[in-house]
Design a protein around this motif. Structure first.
Motif, PDB file in Angstrom:
ATOM      1  N   VAL A  72      72.834  25.221  -0.725  1.00 19.90           N
ATOM      2  CA  VAL A  72      74.125  24.710  -1.186  1.00 19.90           C
ATOM      3  C   VAL A  72      74.017  24.435  -2.682  1.00 19.90           C
ATOM      4  CG1 VAL A  72      75.831  22.869  -0.978  1.00 19.90           C
ATOM      5  CG2 VAL A  72      74.633  23.700   1.054  1.00 19.90           C
ATOM      6  N   SER A  73      75.016  24.874  -3.441  1.00 20.65           N
ATOM      7  CA  SER A  73      75.061  24.667  -4.877  1.00 20.65           C
ATOM      8  C   SER A  73      76.325  23.891  -5.221  1.00 20.65           C
ATOM      9  CB  SER A  73      75.053  26.014  -5.610  1.00 20.65           C
ATOM     10  OG  SER A  73      75.160  25.828  -7.006  1.00 20.65           O
ATOM     11  N   VAL A  74      76.144  22.820  -5.992  1.00 20.95           N
ATOM     12  CA  VAL A  74      77.263  21.970  -6.405  1.00 20.95           C
ATOM     13  C   VAL A  74      77.337  21.992  -7.924  1.00 20.95           C
ATOM     14  CG1 VAL A  74      78.229  19.644  -6.400  1.00 20.95           C
ATOM     15  CG2 VAL A  74      77.009  20.491  -4.386  1.00 20.95           C
ATOM     16  N   SER A  75      78.506  22.289  -8.453  1.00 23.30           N
ATOM     17  CA  SER A  75      78.717  22.316  -9.898  1.00 23.30           C
ATOM     18  C   SER A  75      79.657  21.184 -10.307  1.00 23.30           C
ATOM     19  CB  SER A  75      79.318  23.670 -10.327  1.00 23.30           C
ATOM     20  OG  SER A  75      78.477  24.738  -9.951  1.00 23.30           O
ATOM     21  N   GLY A  76      79.402  20.646 -11.507  1.00 24.87           N
ATOM     22  CA  GLY A  76      80.292  19.634 -12.061  1.00 24.87           C
ATOM     23  C   GLY A  76      80.326  18.333 -11.289  1.00 24.87           C
ATOM     24  N   PHE A  77      79.140  17.726 -11.068  1.00 20.23           N
ATOM     25  CA  PHE A  77      79.066  16.435 -10.376  1.00 20.23           C
ATOM     26  C   PHE A  77      79.300  15.323 -11.405  1.00 20.23           C
ATOM     27  CE2 PHE A  77      76.808  12.623  -9.217  1.00 20.23           C
ATOM     28  CZ  PHE A  77      77.043  12.470  -7.853  1.00 20.23           C
ATOM     29  N   ASP A  78      80.251  14.450 -11.126  1.00 22.10           N
ATOM     30  CA  ASP A  78      80.546  13.316 -12.009  1.00 22.10           C
ATOM     31  C   ASP A  78      80.673  12.054 -11.175  1.00 22.10           C
ATOM     32  OD1 ASP A  78      80.943  14.518 -14.748  1.00 22.10           O
ATOM     33  OD2 ASP A  78      82.401  15.696 -13.615  1.00 22.10           O
ATOM     34  N   ILE A  87      76.966   9.134 -14.362  1.00 20.14           N
ATOM     35  CA  ILE A  87      76.078  10.255 -14.052  1.00 20.14           C
ATOM     36  C   ILE A  87      76.898  11.542 -14.073  1.00 20.14           C
ATOM     37  CG2 ILE A  87      74.516  11.298 -12.371  1.00 20.14           C
ATOM     38  CD1 ILE A  87      73.934   8.546 -11.270  1.00 20.14           C
ATOM     39  N   THR A  88      76.412  12.523 -14.803  1.00 19.72           N
ATOM     40  CA  THR A  88      77.008  13.864 -14.768  1.00 19.72           C
ATOM     41  C   THR A  88      75.881  14.872 -14.563  1.00 19.72           C
ATOM     42  OG1 THR A  88      76.847  14.142 -17.159  1.00 19.72           O
ATOM     43  CG2 THR A  88      78.887  13.190 -16.311  1.00 19.72           C
ATOM     44  N   ILE A  89      76.158  15.883 -13.710  1.00 23.08           N
ATOM     45  CA  ILE A  89      75.175  16.932 -13.408  1.00 23.08           C
ATOM     46  C   ILE A  89      75.901  18.263 -13.442  1.00 23.08           C
ATOM     47  CG2 ILE A  89      73.469  17.786 -11.780  1.00 23.08           C
ATOM     48  CD1 ILE A  89      73.328  14.985 -10.575  1.00 23.08           C
ATOM     49  N   ASP A  90      75.399  19.166 -14.276  1.00 26.78           N
ATOM     50  CA  ASP A  90      76.034  20.474 -14.353  1.00 26.78           C
ATOM     51  C   ASP A  90      75.906  21.233 -13.040  1.00 26.78           C
ATOM     52  OD1 ASP A  90      76.718  19.874 -16.903  1.00 26.78           O
ATOM     53  OD2 ASP A  90      75.538  21.453 -17.875  1.00 26.78           O
ATOM     54  N   ARG A 113      67.059  20.772  -6.656  1.00 27.49           N
ATOM     55  CA  ARG A 113      66.998  21.095  -8.077  1.00 27.49           C
ATOM     56  C   ARG A 113      68.241  20.550  -8.780  1.00 27.49           C
ATOM     57  NH1 ARG A 113      65.991  27.111  -8.503  1.00 27.49           N
ATOM     58  NH2 ARG A 113      64.029  26.388  -7.572  1.00 27.49           N
ATOM     59  N   PHE A 114      67.979  19.867  -9.905  1.00 29.50           N
ATOM     60  CA  PHE A 114      69.065  19.350 -10.748  1.00 29.50           C
ATOM     61  C   PHE A 114      68.989  20.050 -12.106  1.00 29.50           C
ATOM     62  CE2 PHE A 114      68.241  16.040  -7.692  1.00 29.50           C
ATOM     63  CZ  PHE A 114      69.490  15.558  -7.356  1.00 29.50           C
ATOM     64  N   VAL A 115      70.097  20.551 -12.568  1.00 29.46           N
ATOM     65  CA  VAL A 115      70.154  21.252 -13.848  1.00 29.46           C
ATOM     66  C   VAL A 115      71.089  20.490 -14.789  1.00 29.46           C
ATOM     67  CG1 VAL A 115      70.701  23.420 -15.013  1.00 29.46           C
ATOM     68  CG2 VAL A 115      69.738  23.462 -12.695  1.00 29.46           C
ATOM     69  N   ARG A 116      70.551  20.147 -15.945  1.00 25.34           N
ATOM     70  CA  ARG A 116      71.274  19.444 -17.010  1.00 25.34           C
ATOM     71  C   ARG A 116      71.973  18.176 -16.506  1.00 25.34           C
ATOM     72  NH1 ARG A 116      71.751  24.731 -18.195  1.00 25.34           N
ATOM     73  NH2 ARG A 116      73.656  24.953 -16.994  1.00 25.34           N
ATOM     74  N   PRO A 117      71.221  17.270 -15.876  1.00 28.90           N
ATOM     75  CA  PRO A 117      71.821  15.968 -15.530  1.00 28.90           C
ATOM     76  C   PRO A 117      71.847  15.043 -16.750  1.00 28.90           C
ATOM     77  CG  PRO A 117      69.563  16.015 -14.785  1.00 28.90           C
ATOM     78  CD  PRO A 117      69.832  17.376 -15.379  1.00 28.90           C
ATOM     79  N   SER A 118      72.799  14.140 -16.758  1.00 23.91           N
ATOM     80  CA  SER A 118      72.918  13.142 -17.813  1.00 23.91           C
ATOM     81  C   SER A 118      73.215  11.800 -17.163  1.00 23.91           C
ATOM     82  CB  SER A 118      74.024  13.525 -18.802  1.00 23.91           C
ATOM     83  OG  SER A 118      74.182  12.531 -19.791  1.00 23.91           O
ATOM     84  N   ILE A 119      72.348  10.806 -17.463  1.00 26.77           N
ATOM     85  CA  ILE A 119      72.473   9.485 -16.841  1.00 26.77           C
ATOM     86  C   ILE A 119      72.610   8.454 -17.945  1.00 26.77           C
ATOM     87  CG2 ILE A 119      71.383   7.791 -15.318  1.00 26.77           C
ATOM     88  CD1 ILE A 119      69.841  10.064 -14.030  1.00 26.77           C
ATOM     89  N   LEU A 120      73.560   7.555 -17.788  1.00 29.54           N
ATOM     90  CA  LEU A 120      73.781   6.480 -18.749  1.00 29.54           C
ATOM     91  C   LEU A 120      73.387   5.162 -18.102  1.00 29.54           C
ATOM     92  CD1 LEU A 120      75.911   8.842 -19.511  1.00 29.54           C
ATOM     93  CD2 LEU A 120      77.037   7.071 -20.865  1.00 29.54           C
ATOM     94  N   LEU A 121      72.397   4.485 -18.714  1.00 33.91           N
ATOM     95  CA  LEU A 121      71.910   3.204 -18.201  1.00 33.91           C
ATOM     96  C   LEU A 121      72.158   2.114 -19.231  1.00 33.91           C
ATOM     97  CD1 LEU A 121      68.446   4.159 -16.637  1.00 33.91           C
ATOM     98  CD2 LEU A 121      70.588   3.738 -15.431  1.00 33.91           C
TER      99      LEU A 121
END
Length: 623
Positions: A72-78, A87-90, A113-121
Motif C-alpha cells: 500500500v502506498s500513501v501520498s500526501g500525508f498531513d 507532520i507531513t509525509i510525501d 518506508r517513509f519518503v521525505r517526512p517533515s516533523i515539527l516539534l
C-alpha cells in the motif's frame, strides 16, 4: 503404521494445496481490490483521526501486489494539531507479509518506508510535543519514547529517506535537523538502527548506530545502546543559560559518544576523543580534551560524571597539567561535590572568576591573592542556603605563591592547605627558601630559610577579620614567631594587633622586625644610630596595637635582650662595648638595664639608663 504415515502425508499434501489455493484466492482478491483503496480514503482518514486524536488528510492511496504480498502506498500525508501542521509525509509505502500475518494472526510487515517526512516539534518547561499541541501536566516524555520504541521494535525493516525535523525549544532554541536516511532491521529480540543526520547548516554529519533491546524485565522494557560520532557543533548558549551568564561567548563540542539508556530508569554516557572549545567575552579561549563517563539515574535523580586525563590548552598554546575529576549530585540532599587530583591553580582562578559574582567576597579575595602553583587532591562542595548558592573549596597547594591582599600576607614557594568559601577561608602553609611580606606593617619582604603559619579570614557583621597564628620565620639563623589580628571595618578605622617574638637575631637586624610607623621617628633613629652591627639579640618581643589611620597613636612595646653589643647611649658619651643588657622601647622613650659591659675599658654593671622623648629629642637620663 504405513497406513498412518500415508494418511499423514496425504493430509499435509492436501493441506498445503488448500493453503496455497487460499493464498492464491486471497492474492487475486486483494489484487482486484487494491486499486479501489482510494475510494475508501475518507473512511481511512476518519479512522486515523480516531487513532491519533488529530485531523489527518491523505492526498492519494494506491496499492499493488509484490509477489503475493500486498503493498500500500500513501501520498500526501498531513497531520494537523489545533489547526497547525505537525507532520507531513510525501509518501508512505507498506508491504504486508501475508504468510507471517496468517501464521501469527497479527499484521506483519516486510518493510515500512517513509519518503521525505517533515516533523515539527516544540518544547517548553521540559515537555516535548508536536507543533500546536498544548502542554499538559499529565504528559510524560519517557512514555512517549516507550511508545515510539514499541512501534520500532515491532518492525522488521523500517526506513526513512530525506527526513526533516524542525525543533522549537525554550532550552535549545530553534534548530533544523536533516536526515538523509534511517535504517532499522529486526533480529530476534533486538533491533539495529543506523542513521546519519545534519544539524542546521553544518556540513559534517552526525553518524549514529544503535541497538534496541527488548529487556522485558523489572528494570524496564527497553535498553538502547548507541554510538554517536558528533562533529564540532556550537551550543545554543542564549537558550540554555540566562542572559549574560558566566561571560561565556561560545562553546563548541564534538567527539565520539557511547550511550546506554534504560528507558525511564537510567542513562550512561562514555565519551572519547572529545574536544570542547570554550570562549569568554574578554577574548580568553580554552581547548579542553577530556575522556568522560556519565551516569544519571531517573528513579531517584542523581548524577555522576568522571573526567579522566583532561587536558587544557589556552589561546597562546600553553598546556596545563592533565586533570582527573569526579562530579556527584544527588536530588535527595540537593548537594554537589567536585573532586580532582590536580589542577593548575592560576588556571582554576582564571576560570572561576567567570562563574563567581564579581562583587562577592570570594571573587575579590581570589583576584587579590592571585594564587599560582598546583592544587592537588582538592574538592568543591556546592549547596544552597536560602536560595543562594553556597560553596566550600578545599585543596592542597604545591610550590604555590599568593599575593598580599587586605592584610593577608604575601608568600612564595610554599606548600599549603587552602580553603575558601563565600565569607571565610584559611591558608595553612609552610615553605623553604621562600619569601613572605606583611605589607600592612612592613615595607620590605623577608627571605626565609623556612616559614610556616596559619592565616584565616572571615566576614563578621560589618567587619572583615584576618588573623594569623603559629607564624614561624627562620632566616639569618634567627627564629621569629608570633601572630596578628587585623580588622577591616566599614564604619570605623581599621585596627591591627601584632605580637612577634624572636630569638638569636643579629644586631644588624634590630630594625627589621620593628614596624616603621609603630615607634616615633626619634626612637627609631636612636635605635639605628645607638647600636653598631656587632653582637647578638638573644630575644626580641614586639607588641603593636593601633588603628590604621592618619594621626593614630599606636600602643607599642618593644623589648630586646642583647649580648656583646656596642652601644652609644648618647653622642656625648663614649661607646659602651660588650654590653649585655635589656632594652625596652615604648612611646615614652627607651629604658636600658645594663647587666655588664665596658666603657673606656672600664667595667660597668647593674646600670639603669632611660632615654625619654622630650620635644622630639632623645635625652639621656641617669637615675
Amino acid at each position: 503404521m504405513r497406513w498412518l504415515l500415508r494418511k499423514l502425508i496425504l493430509v499435509f499434501f492436501w493441506g498445503g494445496v488448500a493453503f496455497i489455493a487460499l493464498l492464491a484466492v486471497f492474492a487475486v482478491s486483494v489484487e482486484r481490490l487494491l486499486p479501489y483503496l482510494d475510494h475508501y480514503r475518507p473512511q481511512i482518514e476518519r479512522n486515523l483521526q480516531q487513532i491519533t486524536g488529530y485531523p489527518v488528510s491523505l492526498e492519494q492511496i494506491d496499492g499493488r501486489l509484490e509477489g503475493i504480498d500486498p503493498t500500500v502506498s500513501v501520498s500526501g500525508f498531513d497531520l494537523f494539531v489545533n489547526g497547525q501542521p505537525a507532520i507531513t509525509i510525501d509518501e508512505m509505502r507498506v508491504r504486508l507479509d501475508i504468510v507471517q500475518t496468517i501464521l501469527s494472526l497479527s499484521p506483519q510487515f516486510t518493510y515500512i518506508r517513509f519518503v521525505r517526512p517533515s516533523i515539527l516539534l516544540q518544547e517548553s518547561e521540559g515537555q516535548w510535543r508536536l507543533n500546536g499541541a498544548m502542554p499538559s501536566r499529565d504528559m510524560q516524555n519517557d512514555v512517549g519514547v516507550e511508545r515510539v520504541l514499541d512501534y520500532l521494535a515491532a518492525q522488521r525493516n523500517f526506513s526513512v529517506f530525506d527526513a526533516k525535523l524542525h525543533i522549537t525549544s525554550e532550552q535549545l532554541g530553534e534548530h533544523s535537523v536533516k536526515i538523509p536516511h534511517v535504517y532499522l532491521f529486526k533480529q530476534a529480540f533486538k533491533s539495529l538502527l543506523s542513521a546519519n543526520f545534519y544539524l542546521d547548516d553544518n556540513l559534517s554529519p552526525f553518524q549514529m548506530s544503535a541497538r534496541i533491546d527488548e529487556t522485558r524485565s523489572l528494570l524496564g522494557n527497553y535498553r538502547v545502546k548507541a554510538f554517536l560520532r558528533a562533529p564540532q557543533v556550537t551550543l545554543p548558549l542564549q537558550n540554555m543559560l540566562p542572559a549574560e551568564a558566566y561571560s561565556l561567548s561560545s562553546v563548541e563540542l564534538g567527539g565520539d559518544v557511547w550511550l546506554d539508556v534504560l528507558i525511564g530508569k537510567e542513562l550512561e554516557v562514555r565519551a572519547e576523543s572529545v574536544q570542547l572549545n570554550v570562549a569568554f567575552d574578554d577574548g580568553q579561549q580554552y581547548k579542553i580534551t577530556p575522556s568522560l563517563r556519565l551516569h544519571y539515574s531517573l528513579t531517584q535523580p542523581s548524577l555522576r560524571v568522571d573526567a579522566h586525563n583532561m587536558l587544557v590548552v589556552d589561546q597562546d598554546g600553553r598546556s596545563y597539567p592533565s586533570t582527573d575529576m569526579a562530579f556527584d549530585w544527588s536530588s535527595v540532599t540537593d548537594r554537589s561535590n567536585l573532586a580532582f587530583n590536580q589542577v593548575d591553580i592560576a588556571l582554576a582562578q582564571q576560570i572561576s572568576r567567570y562563574f563567581l559574582p564579581e562583587k562577592s567576597d570570594a571573587a575579590q579575595i581570589l583576584a587579590g591573592l592571585n594564587p599560582t602553583g598546583l592544587a592537588q587532591n582538592g574538592s568543591v562542595r556546592l549547596w544552597r542556603e536560602n536560595d543562594d548558592l553556597a560553596f566550600q573549596f578545599l585543596s592542597n597547594l604545591r610550590s604555590a605563591s599568593v599575593q598580599s591582599y587586605n592584610g593577608i600576607p604575601k608568600a612564595s614557594n610554599i606548600n599549603a592547605v587552602f580553603s575558601l568559601s563565600e565569607d571565610s577561608g584559611y591558608i595553612d602553609f609552610r615553605g623553604r627558601n621562600s619569601d613572605i611580606a606583611f605589607d600592612t606593617l612592613y615595607e620590605e619582604s623577608w627571605s626565609a630559610d623556612f616559614l610556616s603559619g596559619y592565616v584565616s579570614w572571615q566576614k563578621v557583621s560589618d567587619a572583615f577579620l584576618i588573623s594569623g597564628r603559629d607564624l614561624l620565620v627562620q632566616r639569618n639563623n634567627a627564629d621569629i614567631q608570633g601572630g596578628f589580628r587585623l580588622e577591616i571595618r566599614e564604619a570605623e578605622p581599621d585596627w591591627i594587633a601584632l605580637d612577634l617574638h624572636g630569638r638569636n637575631l643579629s644586631v644588624a637586624d634590630r630594625l627589621t622586625y620593628l614596624p616603621p610607623t609603630a615607634l616615633s621617628p626619634d626612637v627609631m633613629t636612636w635605635i639605628k644610630e645607638a647600636f653598631t652591627d656587632t653582637g647578638k639579640v638573644e630575644t626580641v618581643d614586639v607588641l603593636v596595637q593601633s588603628e590604621l589611620s592618619d594621626g593614630a597613636v599606636p600602643h607599642v612595646r618593644v623589648q630586646l635582650a642583647v649580648s656583646d653589643a656596642s652601644v652609644t647611649f648618647d653622642p656625648n658619651w663614649p661607646t659602651a662595648n660588650k654590653v649585655n643588657g635589656f632594652f625596652e622601647f615604648d612611646g615614652a622613650g627607651v629604658s636600658v638595664e645594663v647587666a655588664s659591659g665596658y666603657m673606656l675599658d672600664l667595667p660597668i654593671s647593674n646600670l639603669l639608663l632611660t632615654v625619654p622623648i622630650s620635644k622630639g629629642l632623645c635625652r639621656l637620663v641617669k637615675p
